[in-house]
Design a protein around this motif. Sequence first.
Motif, short mmCIF file in Angstrom:
data_model
loop_
_atom_site.label_atom_id
_atom_site.label_comp_id
_atom_site.label_asym_id
_atom_site.label_seq_id
_atom_site.Cartn_x
_atom_site.Cartn_y
_atom_site.Cartn_z
N GLN A 1 32.32 28.78 33.31
CA GLN A 1 33.22 29.30 34.34
C GLN A 1 32.79 30.70 34.81
O GLN A 1 32.01 31.38 34.13
CB GLN A 1 34.62 29.40 33.74
CG GLN A 1 35.68 28.72 34.57
CD GLN A 1 37.08 29.05 34.02
OE1 GLN A 1 37.24 29.53 32.91
NE2 GLN A 1 38.08 28.77 34.84
N THR A 2 33.33 31.11 35.93
CA THR A 2 33.01 32.42 36.52
C THR A 2 34.32 33.19 36.72
O THR A 2 35.35 32.59 36.97
CB THR A 2 32.34 32.20 37.90
OG1 THR A 2 31.16 31.46 37.69
CG2 THR A 2 31.99 33.50 38.59
N ALA A 3 34.26 34.52 36.62
CA ALA A 3 35.43 35.33 36.99
C ALA A 3 35.02 36.23 38.16
O ALA A 3 33.84 36.57 38.30
CB ALA A 3 35.89 36.17 35.81
N ALA A 4 35.98 36.60 38.98
CA ALA A 4 35.67 37.44 40.16
C ALA A 4 36.08 38.89 39.89
O ALA A 4 37.12 39.14 39.27
CB ALA A 4 36.40 36.89 41.37
N TYR A 5 35.27 39.82 40.36
CA TYR A 5 35.51 41.25 40.13
C TYR A 5 35.44 42.02 41.44
O TYR A 5 34.54 41.81 42.26
CB TYR A 5 34.48 41.82 39.14
CG TYR A 5 34.87 41.56 37.70
CD1 TYR A 5 34.79 40.27 37.17
CD2 TYR A 5 35.36 42.58 36.89
CE1 TYR A 5 35.18 40.01 35.87
CE2 TYR A 5 35.75 42.34 35.58
CZ TYR A 5 35.67 41.05 35.07
OH TYR A 5 36.06 40.79 33.79
N VAL A 6 36.39 42.93 41.62
CA VAL A 6 36.38 43.83 42.78
C VAL A 6 35.79 45.14 42.28
O VAL A 6 36.31 45.77 41.36
CB VAL A 6 37.82 44.03 43.32
CG1 VAL A 6 37.81 44.92 44.55
CG2 VAL A 6 38.46 42.68 43.65
#
Length: 361
Positions: free
Chosen positions: A93-98
């Motif tokens: 899985q991937t997580a999104a980062y700002v």
Amino acid sequence: MVKRVVNFNPGPAGLPLEVLKKVQEELLDYQGTGLSILESSHREKEFEAVNDQAIVLVREVLGLSPDYQVLFMGGGASTQFALVPMNFIDAGQTAAYVDTGEFANKALKECQAVARAHVAFSSKEEKYRRVPKMSEIKYPDNVAYLHMCSNNTIEGTQFHEFPDTGSVPLVADMSSDIASRQLDYKKFSLFYAGAQKNLGPAGVALVVIRKDFLAKAKKGLPAILSYQTHADSKSLYNTPPVFAVYIMKLVLEWIKSKGGLAGIEKTNNTKRDLLYGAIDAAPDFYKGNAEKSSRSGMNVTMRLPTEDLENKFVAEAKKEGMVGIKGHRSVGGIRISIYNAVSLEDVQKAVDFMGRFRKSI
Ligand SMILES: Cc1ncc(COP(=O)(O)O)c(C=O)c1O
């Protein structure tokens, strides 16, 4: 009389004087026990009561429903940079980062050490002078969560709104603006904050997790690194930072006595407007680092025409009893941090000094 200076440190930051006095008063004999809370067992009823009361106060001050689990953990906010991806990103899985500042970037890098990260927005190329508009944040809809940093301590920028992420859990590092304003905390599945700016001393981080999100945390992690362990033991799995939790409890009581977040926000907005007003009144001399729409209400960053003048500004402010205003080395210039414990009078003193300093050049 003890001499106290005006403390604009970015963190560890000033604590309310009332809180420090209470700590002093109770230091040698905590509520008739004949012991300091520093010397008490975390398994004794005195500390358990402190821990329980601190949890209740966090819920009350932040307006959290029983759907949220409140944890106190050692290791600072940086530990959370690693624990969030370890607990919430499944294999593949991937997580999104700002990516809006040095700390947001550190969180992103910690994720990349254990999983894949998608950069949903970055203002790195713009020297982190702004946070994005909500429409600029882009990520696939199957990410494990979206991570953002609500206030960028070093750069002096802050989110004034948060995205509607639908079914994607929203996670935030709120280290430098937790409990500084009224916020819809229901938007977040998890948020965390090192205590050392608005909540207490260094050594403890507040972590708040919505229970349905916590239920999705990975199993099989080493116990100490698993949020579930800490939730199951009311943050008493191992020896907690007892003194830091105790002071956090006192700070939360102090926030309540100031009218809760509504009262705190009102004063903080006045402080913020005074300081940015002083910058905008002399734009050729004081140049704000952040784009106007991204300005932080906690860390006010600016440059002066030369580095020599900046050094002189810091030195002269110190002579007048104001400390902690040298900007972070990556941004330079001046940073005046105006967390909750900084009073309106303290900020007025800085503003008066800014006016006098400019005229003296
Ligand atoms: C926004 C933000 N995140 C994370 C950190 C790191 O916190 P700690 O030093 O408690 O690990 C800081 C510290 O100043 C911060 O300002």
